[in-house]
Design a protein around this motif. Structure first.
Motif, PDB file in Angstrom:
ATOM      1  N   GLN A 513      36.484  15.487  43.514  1.00  0.00           N
ATOM      2  CA  GLN A 513      36.005  14.967  44.792  1.00  0.00           C
ATOM      3  C   GLN A 513      35.373  16.052  45.660  1.00  0.00           C
ATOM      4  N   ALA A 514      35.857  17.257  45.561  1.00  0.00           N
ATOM      5  CA  ALA A 514      35.224  18.368  46.275  1.00  0.00           C
ATOM      6  C   ALA A 514      33.846  18.652  45.690  1.00  0.00           C
ATOM      7  N   PHE A 515      33.727  18.584  44.368  1.00  0.00           N
ATOM      8  CA  PHE A 515      32.438  18.826  43.722  1.00  0.00           C
ATOM      9  C   PHE A 515      31.432  17.740  44.067  1.00  0.00           C
ATOM     10  N   LEU A 516      31.841  16.463  43.991  1.00  0.00           N
ATOM     11  CA  LEU A 516      30.928  15.374  44.330  1.00  0.00           C
ATOM     12  C   LEU A 516      30.475  15.482  45.779  1.00  0.00           C
ATOM     13  N   ASP A 517      31.378  15.922  46.641  1.00  0.00           N
ATOM     14  CA  ASP A 517      31.014  16.123  48.040  1.00  0.00           C
ATOM     15  C   ASP A 517      29.939  17.190  48.171  1.00  0.00           C
ATOM     16  N   GLU A 518      30.079  18.243  47.411  1.00  0.00           N
ATOM     17  CA  GLU A 518      29.094  19.327  47.473  1.00  0.00           C
ATOM     18  C   GLU A 518      27.753  18.878  46.912  1.00  0.00           C
ATOM     19  N   VAL A 519      27.775  18.070  45.862  1.00  0.00           N
ATOM     20  CA  VAL A 519      26.526  17.531  45.315  1.00  0.00           C
ATOM     21  C   VAL A 519      25.848  16.635  46.336  1.00  0.00           C
ATOM     22  N   ALA A 520      26.622  15.768  46.982  1.00  0.00           N
ATOM     23  CA  ALA A 520      26.065  14.887  48.009  1.00  0.00           C
ATOM     24  C   ALA A 520      25.429  15.697  49.128  1.00  0.00           C
TER      25      ALA A 520
END
Length: 723
Positions: A513-520
């Motif tokens: 979820q931290a990674f997806l947030d960074e991608v977003a």
């Protein structure tokens, strides 16, 4: 879709009419089809002594109206001892104030899945328990219809009373119990419509509340039997060490000590009291020598870097042409996340009682897997499983540690050696240094983006120490990305590991979820909108298998966003996370405000879909407890090794969250009418991601490792500290 408002905090076996005229109804939890059984005469069905009669799980009704329900699964705080009887009582239309609940012993011939783990008890037993209650209600109504010579369809049952609608005549379940015992057991029964539930979905106090509050003996540590001995065990504190020599002369001479026994790689001090045993243990002299490689945390850091480059990874999922997607990507984002070993640290240290006799063995204590405890003990002692009995106490915490049977086997083997009943007790230091930790894991996430900011490729590689599969390859965003590669690498180590609450997902969810947030953020999209778009894509154009329910996940996302007023608040940084585990879905929004230049975690919103909520009070506590557990370990807890020895041995160095550091938690449940899907673990995984993403919004700093407070980005900061 309806939202439940937030809140704080088989078979029937017709046994016999009792000597006093009561009806005893047993049900087999392995199935819900009713069958007949031989009759048993019980003088007082309302106060059946535990283990006095060879029952499976059963329902009894006494002439005075008292209903007794045995609960077979171990209770460690997940509320199963209250929730199981609630399900039976609902379909029975019982008066809850007249229900007694008792803990059943292990009986694999009469029960099924006497296990606490995997958040699976309610999902497994839901329909079985409902049919059990409905069958009893049918028999009671038929008995009343026969007495009054009226059609059963003209009768209603409510709060342990059967009433004839037209005449107003009433009979209590107690008055009908003896006659009901002669009614033919139905082969099929009609279950209630969920909308007609009166008990399920309401807040019901834990049936053990009074005993817990007043200090009544419920837990393994409480158990005492006249004449039993106490034992503590000196185990190698360094993994990869073995006993070289033992000098027990001083210990044997201490008051109250009856034996000092060396067995396996352990030395046990046995005596008449825990105090005497503990004192003698301190003068015991044991010398150890290396048995194999000795590992340290520093070695693990180097090891993880090597394993991430390993070509021997096991491919867990591969969709599309990943290599081409990354080769042609306009942008690639790559990040790594790492978590440490963690202790289970249950409030009640490990303990168990065993009495091994020539004709069998008796086991009593806190275990999540009583059948495993029985079978492994039987194997150890050369007995048949039928020669070993297991009685369950309430567990003072488990979190996966008590899924194992090592501490049970210690007690059993020791009892067989000293020829006496023995209770083995671990100290907190034993618990911290004794192993079975949450595995240490490192992840590398990669995302390939096209010129329009679309994620066209996704890679996840997990490496862990005795972790098994470090991934959950079929979880979101699998199915939503055309090209995906998920791999896992395991390193074998002498350090013992085991299931820790929400295994693997307890950290994987944060990293994902931290990674997806960074991608977003990189593609300048709102984090929630970014995830919803991926879910829409998985529904409209799925790639490979989609093994999560897209609509359920979207429902918790939109509910969490609505309840937290996502993106509409001033002077507060919000972070989002959502996760699917143990068949349930939980979305969370964490809120951080800046006070005196430092970030403070103020509040966490949670939207949970676990199907039908059985006990609203218990469900709330499960979500709240999962969040607190996830938050505390993400912020503070850390277990490190030096020369194979844990550097943290008690709570003075192994940090847990404190009450004052717990933020406000606002919980909402999705009422979609589906059968329950588990709640003991699903609320924990999303918490770390929500908090880390909120911290980024507040400070611009990303977190990649846990515990957060050990990271340079949070140097001098305690997110949970109220200023």
């Amino acid at each position: 879709m309806a939202i439940i408002p937030k809140t704080n905090r088989r078979d029937f076996l017709k046994m016999a009419a009792t000597a006093s005229g009561g009806l005893l109804l047993g049900f087999h939890w392995a199935s819900a089809d009713a069958t007949s059984a031989s009759m048993e005469v019980i003088s007082d069905a309302a106060n059946i002594p535990l283990g006095a009669v060879d029952f499976n799980s059963y329902l009894s009704i006494a002439p005075d109206g008292i209903i007794t329900i045995f609960s077979p699964n171990p209770e460690l705080g997940q509320n199963i001892k209250t929730s199981f009887p609630m399900i039976v009582a609902e379909e029975l239309d019982a008066d809850w104030t007249n229900v007694k609940v008792m803990q059943a012993p292990l009986d694999t011939k009469k029960f099924e899945r006497q296990v606490t783990g995997g958040s699976g008890a309610i999902p497994h037993s839901w329909e079985r328990l409902r049919k059990a209650g409905a069958t009893a209600r049918h028999m009671l109504v038929e008995a009343a219809a026969k007495r009054w010579n009226v059609p059963a369809t003209t009768l209603v049952a409510d709060k342990s009373i059967v009433q004839h609608i037209e005449s107003g005549r009433k009979l209590s379940y107690g008055e009908l119990a003896a006659e009901a015992s002669n009614v033919a057991i139905p082969t099929d029964v009609k279950l209630k419509d969920i909308k007609d539930f009166k008990l399920i979905g309401t807040p019901i106090r834990n049936v053990d509340n009074h005993e817990m509050i007043t200090g009544k003996p419920l837990y393994g540590l409480d158990f005492y039997r006249e004449g039993m001995l106490f034992a503590m065990i000196q185990r190698p504190q360094a993994f990869g060490m073995k006993i070289k020599s033992v000098d027990a002369a001083a210990a044997k001479g201490m008051p109250g000590i009856t034996a000092v026994v060396t067995f396996k790689n352990n030395v046990a001090i046995v005596g008449k009291s825990t105090w005497q045993v503990n004192k003698a243990r301190k003068v015991l002299k044991v010398e150890y020598e290396a048995e194999g490689a000795i590992e340290s945390t520093l070695d693990h850091d180097r090891l993880f870097k090597e394993l991430l480059e390993s070509k021997d990874a096991v491919v867990k999922r591969k969709d599309g042409d990943v290599d081409t997607a990354f080769k042609n990507a306009a942008k690639v984002i790559s990040r790594e996340y790492q978590c440490p070993f963690l202790s289970h640290a249950p409030m009640e240290p490990m303990n168990f009682f065993a009495h091994v006799r020539a004709d069998g063995a008796e086991l009593i204590g806190p275990t999540q897997t009583p059948e495993m405890a029985r079978n492994e003990t039987a194997k150890l002692l050369g007995l048949s499983p039928e020669q070993v009995t297991v009685d369950l106490t309430r567990l003072g915490g488990g979190f996966g540690r008590r899924l194992k049977a090592d501490y049970v086997l210690e007690a059993a083997e020791l009892s067989s050696i000293v020829k006496a009943p023995v209770k083995v007790i671990w100290t907190r230091e034993d618990d911290m240094t004794g192993g079975s930790y949450r595995p240490a894991v490192r992840y590398r996430f990669e995302a390939a983006l096209d010129t329009n900011g679309n994620m066209i490729g996704y890679k996840l590689k997990g490496v862990g120490i005795n972790a098994g599969n470090t991934t959950r390859e079929d979880n979101f965003p699998s199915g939503a990305v055309e090209n995906i590669l998920i791999e896992s690498v395991e390193h074998k180590s002498p350090i013992t590991t085991g299931a820790w609450r929400a295994p693997i997902t307890n950290f994987l969810a944060f990293a994902e979820q931290a990674f997806l947030d960074e991608v977003a953020s990189a593609v300048k999209q709102d984090p929630i909108a970014f995830r919803l778009a991926l879910l829409d894509k998985a529904k409209q154009s799925p790639v490979g298998a989609v093994k999560y329910d897209i609509d359920r996940m979207k429902a918790v996302i939109t509910t969490a966003a609505e309840k937290s007023q996502w993106g509409k608040k001033k002077d507060v940084a919000q972070g989002f996370s959502v996760y699917f585990s143990h068949r349930s879905y939980v979305a969370q929004v964490a809120e951080i405000s800046m006070k005196k230049g430092k970030p403070v975690l103020e509040k966490i919103y949670a939207a949970a879909d676990c199907g039908v909520v059985v006990n609203l009070s218990g469900a709330y506590q499960q979500v709240r407890g999962g969040i607190v557990d996830g938050l505390g370990h993400a912020l503070y807890s850390n277990l490190t090794f030096k020369d194979g020895v844990t550097e943290q041995k008690n709570f003075n160095t192994y940090r847990l969250i404190r009450m004052k550091e717990i933020p406000e938690i606002d919980v909402h449940f999705i009422n979609n009418g589906i059968a329950p899907t588990g709640l003991g673990e699903p609320a924990l995984p999303p918490t770390g991601g929500a908090v880390a993403n909120a911290l980024f919004k507040a400070t611009g700093k990303r977190l990649y490792n846990q515990p957060f407070t050990k990271q340079e980005e949070l140097k001098g900061v305690n997110l949970g500290e109220r200023l």
